[in-house]
Enzyme design. Structure first.
Site, mmCIF file in Angstrom:
data_model
loop_
_atom_site.group_PDB
_atom_site.id
_atom_site.type_symbol
_atom_site.label_atom_id
_atom_site.label_comp_id
_atom_site.label_asym_id
_atom_site.label_seq_id
_atom_site.Cartn_x
_atom_site.Cartn_y
_atom_site.Cartn_z
ATOM 1 N N LYS A 95 21.701 15.188 111.833
ATOM 2 C CA LYS A 95 22.025 16.253 112.882
ATOM 3 C C LYS A 95 23.551 17.235 113.331
ATOM 4 C CE LYS A 95 23.967 14.780 116.954
ATOM 5 N NZ LYS A 95 25.387 15.605 117.314
ATOM 6 N N ARG A 163 35.705 17.124 115.750
ATOM 7 C CA ARG A 163 34.818 17.796 116.381
ATOM 8 C C ARG A 163 35.129 19.120 116.969
ATOM 9 N NH1 ARG A 163 31.164 13.230 119.051
ATOM 10 N NH2 ARG A 163 33.519 12.180 119.271
#
Length: 328
Positions: A95, A163
């Site tokens: 995901k 991230r």
């Protein structure tokens, strides 16, 4: 039946628990690890007893591999999922599946053209906990769903973490917020008709974000996510005749006694019932479901997950667009 032979296209940290989950599966096994750094792939393979270490290109060309698991940064999900599909490999992609609805549609188009299964990886969706919550909502145990609140957050302290890189699809929404968005989509069965959002930004990515989603059914959902909070992953689903409280965990095998709370009626003094669910490894459940989708025994489930993934991709894109518009 022979086991589904999975190769890991990437040696990210999440590869370790994925391999552990696969070892619990009777339907699949991890047979290869690939990395840009061949030494890193070999080290991971040696540590976990995986037979082969390869480059990405070798993995896609290997005839002894049926499917790939892709744990790469978000910006690499689409190109490598499409490359794997064109190589004839089934794809289980971490995901969020895609950075936009258009990207998700392109990925599924490539999968259809190659005749392979493409599945977005959300272990919690295959957990008995989530399935039992769905069953009870569909059975009307809390009445009509009025509001949903879901959150996911933690502290990301490493300033060099990918991230936090906007060019790699970074940000709290795509990394953590995709979980509440997916849960909300699972409960409502639809994409929202109206989206509002706001965020605090750090180095070009959303560090903390909150959004409100309105649905044609009348349900209103609110979600939040953060890279600057304590560890949190909870949800409250409020219906016209009751409430469910849950943590929608990926891996309930880590919990001594996984439960979710159910309170019927509108009297707050009424006790909350603790509904016990089995302890399970989410990766094992996800891998088994993936194998079943490939052999055709769970076609309907695959079609449902495909539709949900496209809606989630659209919703994530819409949330980020609204948050950027508010801050501009």
């Amino acid at each position: 039946m022979s086991k589904l032979r999975i190769g890991l296209l990437g040696a990210a940290r999440i590869a370790t628990p994925f391999i552990a989950g696969a070892k619990l599966s009777s339907r699949a096994e991890v047979v290869a690890v690939a990395s840009r750094d061949r030494g890193r792939a070999q080290a991971l393979a040696d540590t976990h007893g995986v037979p082969h270490a390869m480059t990405y290109e070798q993995l896609l060309a290997a005839k002894e591999i049926d499917a790939v698991y892709i744990p790469l940064p978000n910006s690499l999900h689409a190109p490598w999922s499409i490359a794997a599909a064109r190589a004839g490999k089934h794809v289980l992609c971490e995901k969020p599946l895609a950075l936009s609805e258009a990207e998700a549609l392109e990925m599924f188009s490539a999968a259809d053209a190659a005749g392979i299964v493409l599945l977005e990886g959300y272990p919690f969706l295959f957990q008995p906990q989530t399935l039992e919550i769905e069953r009870r909502i569909q059975a009307g145990e809390i009445g009509r769903v009025q509001t949903i609140f879901a959150t996911c957050g933690f502290t990301l302290s490493n300033p060099d973490d990918f991230r936090l890189d906007p060019t790699m699809g970074g940000g709290a929404l795509l990394d953590a917020g995709c979980y509440p968005v997916s849960l909300i989509r699972q409960i409502t069965g639809a994409r929202p008709t109206r989206v509002t959002a706001t965020a605090q930004w750090h180095r070009g990515v959303d560090q903390t974000l909150a959004a409100t989603l309105e649905f044609a059914s009348g349900t209103i959902a609110q979600l939040s996510c953060s890279f600057a909070s304590g560890l949190v992953r909870t949800a409250v689903i409020a219906g016209s005749d009751g409430i469910i409280e849950t943590d929608y965990s990926n891996h309930t095998i880590r919990s001594p006694a996984p439960t979710f709370g159910l309170r019927r009626g509108s009297d707050w003094r009424r006790p909350t019932e603790a509904i016990a669910v089995p302890r399970e490894d989410g990766f094992r459940l996800e891998i088994d479901a993936f194998a079943a989708m490939i052999d055709g025994s769970e076609r309907d489930r695959h079609a449902a997950r495909r539709a949900a993934s496209i809606d989630v991709a659209w919703t994530l894109e819409a949330i980020l667009a609204r948050a950027r518009a508010v801050s501009s």
